[in-house]
Write an enzyme that holds these catalytic residues in place. Sequence first.
Site, PDB file in Angstrom:
ATOM      1  N   SER A   1      -7.998  -9.068   3.029  1.00 45.04           N
ATOM      2  CA  SER A   1      -9.144  -9.283   2.147  1.00 45.04           C
ATOM      3  C   SER A   1      -9.269  -8.111   1.162  1.00 45.04           C
ATOM      4  O   SER A   1      -9.305  -6.945   1.576  1.00 45.04           O
ATOM      5  CB  SER A   1     -10.410  -9.395   3.003  1.00 45.04           C
ATOM      6  OG  SER A   1     -11.526  -9.736   2.223  1.00 45.04           O
TER       7      SER A   1
ATOM      8  N   HIS B   1      -3.290   0.609  -3.644  1.00 43.76           N
ATOM      9  CA  HIS B   1      -3.428  -0.419  -2.621  1.00 43.76           C
ATOM     10  C   HIS B   1      -2.363  -1.475  -2.921  1.00 43.76           C
ATOM     11  O   HIS B   1      -1.747  -1.467  -3.994  1.00 43.76           O
ATOM     12  CB  HIS B   1      -4.834  -1.031  -2.696  1.00 43.76           C
ATOM     13  CG  HIS B   1      -5.883  -0.243  -1.960  1.00 43.76           C
ATOM     14  ND1 HIS B   1      -7.154  -0.720  -1.738  1.00 43.76           N
ATOM     15  CD2 HIS B   1      -5.842   0.989  -1.391  1.00 43.76           C
ATOM     16  CE1 HIS B   1      -7.852   0.184  -1.056  1.00 43.76           C
ATOM     17  NE2 HIS B   1      -7.093   1.226  -0.840  1.00 43.76           N
TER      18      HIS B   1
ATOM     19  N   CYS C   1      -9.590  -3.519  -5.680  1.00 42.69           N
ATOM     20  CA  CYS C   1      -8.617  -4.588  -5.944  1.00 42.69           C
ATOM     21  C   CYS C   1      -9.327  -5.855  -6.411  1.00 42.69           C
ATOM     22  O   CYS C   1      -8.826  -6.585  -7.266  1.00 42.69           O
ATOM     23  CB  CYS C   1      -7.773  -4.848  -4.707  1.00 42.69           C
ATOM     24  SG  CYS C   1      -6.833  -3.378  -4.207  1.00 42.69           S
TER      25      CYS C   1
ATOM     26  N   ASN D   1       0.834  -1.202   0.000  1.00 43.89           N
ATOM     27  CA  ASN D   1       0.000   0.000   0.000  1.00 43.89           C
ATOM     28  C   ASN D   1       0.873   1.259   0.000  1.00 43.89           C
ATOM     29  O   ASN D   1       1.827   1.358   0.764  1.00 43.89           O
ATOM     30  CB  ASN D   1      -0.898  -0.028   1.241  1.00 43.89           C
ATOM     31  CG  ASN D   1      -1.938   1.084   1.240  1.00 43.89           C
ATOM     32  OD1 ASN D   1      -1.601   2.256   1.229  1.00 43.89           O
ATOM     33  ND2 ASN D   1      -3.195   0.710   1.251  1.00 43.89           N
TER      34      ASN D   1
ATOM     35  N   CYS E   1     -10.311  -5.153  -1.194  1.00 42.67           N
ATOM     36  CA  CYS E   1     -11.392  -4.159  -1.284  1.00 42.67           C
ATOM     37  C   CYS E   1     -12.073  -4.238  -2.653  1.00 42.67           C
ATOM     38  O   CYS E   1     -11.609  -4.950  -3.545  1.00 42.67           O
ATOM     39  CB  CYS E   1     -10.813  -2.766  -1.064  1.00 42.67           C
ATOM     40  SG  CYS E   1     -10.140  -2.028  -2.587  1.00 42.67           S
TER      41      CYS E   1
ATOM     42  N   GLU F   1      -2.478  -4.675  -3.676  1.00 42.50           N
ATOM     43  CA  GLU F   1      -2.721  -5.532  -4.838  1.00 42.50           C
ATOM     44  C   GLU F   1      -2.511  -4.744  -6.135  1.00 42.50           C
ATOM     45  O   GLU F   1      -1.978  -5.275  -7.115  1.00 42.50           O
ATOM     46  CB  GLU F   1      -4.158  -6.083  -4.797  1.00 42.50           C
ATOM     47  CG  GLU F   1      -4.475  -6.914  -3.561  1.00 42.50           C
ATOM     48  CD  GLU F   1      -5.035  -6.082  -2.404  1.00 42.50           C
ATOM     49  OE1 GLU F   1      -4.635  -4.902  -2.250  1.00 42.50           O
ATOM     50  OE2 GLU F   1      -5.868  -6.608  -1.658  1.00 42.50           O
TER      51      GLU F   1
ATOM     52  N   ASP G   1      -8.396   5.012   3.661  1.00 41.94           N
ATOM     53  CA  ASP G   1      -7.980   3.981   2.691  1.00 41.94           C
ATOM     54  C   ASP G   1      -9.138   3.120   2.218  1.00 41.94           C
ATOM     55  O   ASP G   1      -9.091   2.568   1.126  1.00 41.94           O
ATOM     56  CB  ASP G   1      -6.893   3.090   3.314  1.00 41.94           C
ATOM     57  CG  ASP G   1      -6.059   2.401   2.239  1.00 41.94           C
ATOM     58  OD1 ASP G   1      -5.554   3.112   1.356  1.00 41.94           O
ATOM     59  OD2 ASP G   1      -5.920   1.168   2.282  1.00 41.94           O
TER      60      ASP G   1
END
Lengths: 145, 145
Positions: free
Chosen positions: B77, B50, B82, B39, B79, B52, B142
């Site tokens: 997990s 982010h 992503c 991130n 978002c 990912e 975020d």
Amino acid sequence: MDYYFKAAVEEAKKGLKEGGIPIGSVLVHKNKIIGKGHNQRIQKASAILHAEMSALENAGRQPASVYKESTLYTTLSPCPMCSGAVLLYGILHVVIGENKTFMGEEALLASRGVQIEVLQDETCVSLMKDFIKNNPSLWNEDIGV
Amino acid sequence: MDYYFKAAVEEAKKGLKEGGIPIGSVLVHKNKIIGKGHNQRIQKASAILHAEMSALENAGRQPASVYKESTLYTTLSPCPMCSGAVLLYGILHVVIGENKTFMGEEALLASRGVQIEVLQDETCVSLMKDFIKNNPSLWNEDIGV
């Protein structure tokens, strides 16, 4: 043509002039463009800088309240990644140039309460039709096909 | 700990050392890490990087076939943004460090045929619990809250 939508189309044309994929986007908060951008796959060898992502990045870090009061304008129906960004930030209103050359995740957005407006603008359709005809493999790469 | 998942956790720790949000990710294709990232909201004032997304960007432009054979490892997990990127590129396998501190769009991913593995790794949980406790407003920013 709506002033903000026109700014998104100008971004798409700017991208085309740079040799890129002609998709543009602007983020508008309280009648002010706070972010603008265009697809940067070719220009920046980017896998994530779709037009909408570029506009969000250009807007910089914003509090949640700003996104919730903003409208995202994009020349093309937003793909899953860009639609996901809309959901992440709780953007409630998306104005789309056209969905004839590509249908994104409009149904998902609508199911989550996002208000969608599709203009079926002929300039946007032409930009994409020409680009896809001349660069089918680049376009497929951009949409993961 | 799995070699690739460990690499994602290392990315999260790297982010924390930089003063950032401790979430890391790697993209693995045919037993090789082709992209890694963490991130970058704080470090790069980014609204879209982010973990990912950083890993996908770091992997560069890839043909659709590569994504379809890849596994995305992420410490948290994913978002909506992503998860949308996972759907865009047709990534079929996602390994998730934990979903106790944040539940992303796992149900959406599963409904589209993505295989999801949740490890509930205690290191990942601790990293996020501590960060959220010490920086609640940054964390809310975020995730668009």
